[in-house]
Design a protein around this motif. Sequence first.
Motif, short mmCIF file in Angstrom:
data_model
loop_
_atom_site.label_atom_id
_atom_site.label_comp_id
_atom_site.label_asym_id
_atom_site.label_seq_id
_atom_site.Cartn_x
_atom_site.Cartn_y
_atom_site.Cartn_z
N GLU A 5 29.00 7.88 63.62
CA GLU A 5 27.91 7.42 62.77
C GLU A 5 28.45 6.76 61.51
O GLU A 5 27.90 5.76 61.03
N LYS A 6 29.53 7.30 60.95
CA LYS A 6 30.13 6.70 59.76
C LYS A 6 30.68 5.31 60.08
O LYS A 6 30.50 4.37 59.30
N ASP A 7 31.35 5.18 61.23
CA ASP A 7 31.87 3.86 61.64
C ASP A 7 30.73 2.86 61.85
O ASP A 7 30.83 1.69 61.46
N ALA A 8 29.64 3.31 62.46
CA ALA A 8 28.50 2.43 62.70
C ALA A 8 27.87 2.01 61.38
O ALA A 8 27.47 0.85 61.21
N ARG A 9 27.76 2.92 60.43
CA ARG A 9 27.19 2.59 59.12
C ARG A 9 28.08 1.57 58.39
O ARG A 9 27.59 0.61 57.81
N THR A 10 29.40 1.76 58.46
CA THR A 10 30.33 0.83 57.83
C THR A 10 30.19 -0.56 58.45
O THR A 10 30.16 -1.57 57.73
N LEU A 11 30.12 -0.64 59.77
CA LEU A 11 29.95 -1.92 60.45
C LEU A 11 28.63 -2.59 60.05
O LEU A 11 28.59 -3.79 59.78
N THR A 12 27.57 -1.81 59.97
CA THR A 12 26.26 -2.36 59.61
C THR A 12 26.29 -2.92 58.20
O THR A 12 25.79 -4.02 57.94
#
Length: 101
Positions: free
Chosen positions: A70-77
Motif C-alpha cells: 500500500e505504501k508503494d502504491a501510494r508513492t507511485l500515485t
Amino acid sequence: MTYDDPNWQRPQPGGEPGPAGTGEAVPQTGYSGPPPTQPPPAGWRPPTYLQPPPPRQLAPQDIDKIEAQEKDARTLTYGVGLVAAAVMVVLSCLLCSRVLF
C-alpha cells in the motif's frame, strides 16, 4: 385556524361530490382494513436433502507485506500526480506566454 375555502372542507355525510360536472354523489365506503391472514400449514417448507459444506478457512494474511504494498502504491500515485501537475503548469505557462506575447 379555519378553512373557509370549500375545497378544504370535509364532504357531507351523504357522500362527496362526484367528478366535476356530473352532479352525481359517490357513496362513502369505510376502509375495513387488510384481509385476515392465515398461518401457513405445518410442513409447508420443502424437504432439505443436501447439507452445505462448512465454510473454508481463509488464507493467512501477511499484514506487513500488505502495508508495504500500500505504501508503494501510494508513492507511485503521488508521483504520477506530481508529474501530471508539472506538465499542466508547463502547458499553462506556454499557453499564457503565447497569448501575452
